[in-house]
Design a protein around this motif. Structure first.
Motif, PDB file in Angstrom:
ATOM      1  N   ALA A 117      31.861  18.129  -7.672  1.00  0.00           N
ATOM      2  CA  ALA A 117      32.374  16.822  -7.239  1.00  0.00           C
ATOM      3  C   ALA A 117      32.141  16.630  -5.744  1.00  0.00           C
ATOM      4  CB  ALA A 117      33.864  16.694  -7.573  1.00  0.00           C
ATOM      5  N   HIS A 118      32.357  17.673  -4.955  1.00  0.00           N
ATOM      6  CA  HIS A 118      32.095  17.596  -3.509  1.00  0.00           C
ATOM      7  C   HIS A 118      30.618  17.322  -3.234  1.00  0.00           C
ATOM      8  CE1 HIS A 118      35.741  18.479  -1.205  1.00  0.00           C
ATOM      9  NE2 HIS A 118      36.120  19.233  -2.229  1.00  0.00           N
TER      10      HIS A 118
ATOM     11  N   ARG B  48      28.528  15.656  -5.181  1.00  0.00           N
ATOM     12  CA  ARG B  48      28.153  14.327  -5.674  1.00  0.00           C
ATOM     13  C   ARG B  48      28.806  13.175  -4.919  1.00  0.00           C
ATOM     14  NH1 ARG B  48      26.438  13.449 -11.231  1.00  0.00           N
ATOM     15  NH2 ARG B  48      25.709  15.432 -12.037  1.00  0.00           N
ATOM     16  N   PHE B  49      30.018  13.399  -4.442  1.00  0.00           N
ATOM     17  CA  PHE B  49      30.810  12.310  -3.879  1.00  0.00           C
ATOM     18  C   PHE B  49      31.269  12.663  -2.472  1.00  0.00           C
ATOM     19  CE2 PHE B  49      31.452  12.581  -8.477  1.00  0.00           C
ATOM     20  CZ  PHE B  49      30.985  11.335  -8.867  1.00  0.00           C
TER      21      PHE B  49
ATOM     22  N   ILE C  63      33.991  13.116  -0.749  1.00  0.00           N
ATOM     23  CA  ILE C  63      35.433  13.333  -0.864  1.00  0.00           C
ATOM     24  C   ILE C  63      35.883  14.368   0.166  1.00  0.00           C
ATOM     25  CG2 ILE C  63      35.550  12.641  -3.271  1.00  0.00           C
ATOM     26  CD1 ILE C  63      35.706  15.605  -4.046  1.00  0.00           C
TER      27      ILE C  63
ATOM     28  N   VAL D  87      42.298  13.434  -6.095  1.00  0.00           N
ATOM     29  CA  VAL D  87      41.146  13.448  -5.191  1.00  0.00           C
ATOM     30  C   VAL D  87      41.464  12.611  -3.956  1.00  0.00           C
ATOM     31  CG1 VAL D  87      38.708  12.842  -4.924  1.00  0.00           C
ATOM     32  CG2 VAL D  87      39.541  13.703  -7.126  1.00  0.00           C
TER      33      VAL D  87
ATOM     34  N   SER E 220      39.790  10.924  -0.402  1.00  0.00           N
ATOM     35  CA  SER E 220      38.535  10.473   0.197  1.00  0.00           C
ATOM     36  C   SER E 220      38.861   9.455   1.279  1.00  0.00           C
ATOM     37  CB  SER E 220      37.647   9.834  -0.877  1.00  0.00           C
ATOM     38  OG  SER E 220      36.448   9.354  -0.314  1.00  0.00           O
TER      39      SER E 220
ATOM     40  N   GLU F 213      34.837   6.300  -3.899  1.00  0.00           N
ATOM     41  CA  GLU F 213      34.497   7.719  -4.005  1.00  0.00           C
ATOM     42  C   GLU F 213      35.639   8.503  -4.653  1.00  0.00           C
ATOM     43  OE1 GLU F 213      31.406   9.336  -2.887  1.00  0.00           O
ATOM     44  OE2 GLU F 213      30.902   7.223  -3.155  1.00  0.00           O
TER      45      GLU F 213
ATOM     46  N   ALA G 224      35.081  10.347  -8.232  1.00  0.00           N
ATOM     47  CA  ALA G 224      35.232  11.807  -8.285  1.00  0.00           C
ATOM     48  C   ALA G 224      36.349  12.216  -9.237  1.00  0.00           C
ATOM     49  CB  ALA G 224      35.483  12.363  -6.887  1.00  0.00           C
TER      50      ALA G 224
END
Length: 165
Positions: A78-79, A81-82, A84, A107, A109, A114, A118
């Motif tokens: 996730a980190h 890809r996004f 955050i 999450v 951000s 985002e 995520a």
């Protein structure tokens, strides 16, 4: 002390406490402009249309150590890809009654899109790839819950092939 991103536990969790923990970590802090969360609860009926029996209890098992590592890898993904600042996953195990909280994804951000994306990504990933075994207890008896095609399809929209099919 490093931030604990994953917790597998039998006891219940509190959303406010978990959000505060995430926001207090070093990389999130005052840079956080958005926090998105998802709480999953135990249904009183099986989600499968052909098996719509009442559920009196859901039993969850996991493989200690392996489960935490798998979820840590999901958070790392996730980190990657996004954009955050942090994420936290709490998943319960043991015997849970209908209405009980079962999973939490939080999450942080700088921006809401985002954080939402995520959070949804992590939940889709968890549903298909986290090593948990679920058993529903119904009036007809107990049965293990199989992976659902809809959950695999949700993961595939992120470009990840589910290994459960």
């Amino acid at each position: 002390m490093p931030f604990d991103r994953v917790s597998i536990q039998s006891e219940d969790f509190d959303l406010s406490t978990e959000v505060a923990r995430l926001r207090a970590q070093g990389s999130a802090g005052l840079a956080t402009g958005a926090v998105a969360s998802f709480i999953g609860t135990v249904r009183e009926r099986s989600p499968r249309p052909d098996e719509g029996q009442g559920v009196s209890m859901l039993e969850l098992e996991h493989y200690p150590g392996m489960t935490e590592r798998a979820i840590e890898a999901m958070i790392d993904a996730a980190h990657a890809r996004f954009d955050i600042l942090g994420a936290r996953v709490v998943h319960r195990v043991g015997s849970l009654a209908p209405g009980a909280q079962i999973v939490l994804v939080v999450v942080a951000s700088a921006h809401r899109r985002e954080a939402f994306a995520a959070c949804e990504f992590l939940m889709d990933y968890l549903k298909t790839q986290a090593p948990f075994w679920k058993k529903e207890h119904t009036p007809a008896g107990a049965r293990w819950v199989d992976a659902r095609v809809a959950d695999d399809a949700a993961l595939e929209r992120w470009g990840i092939e589910a290994s459960n099919a």
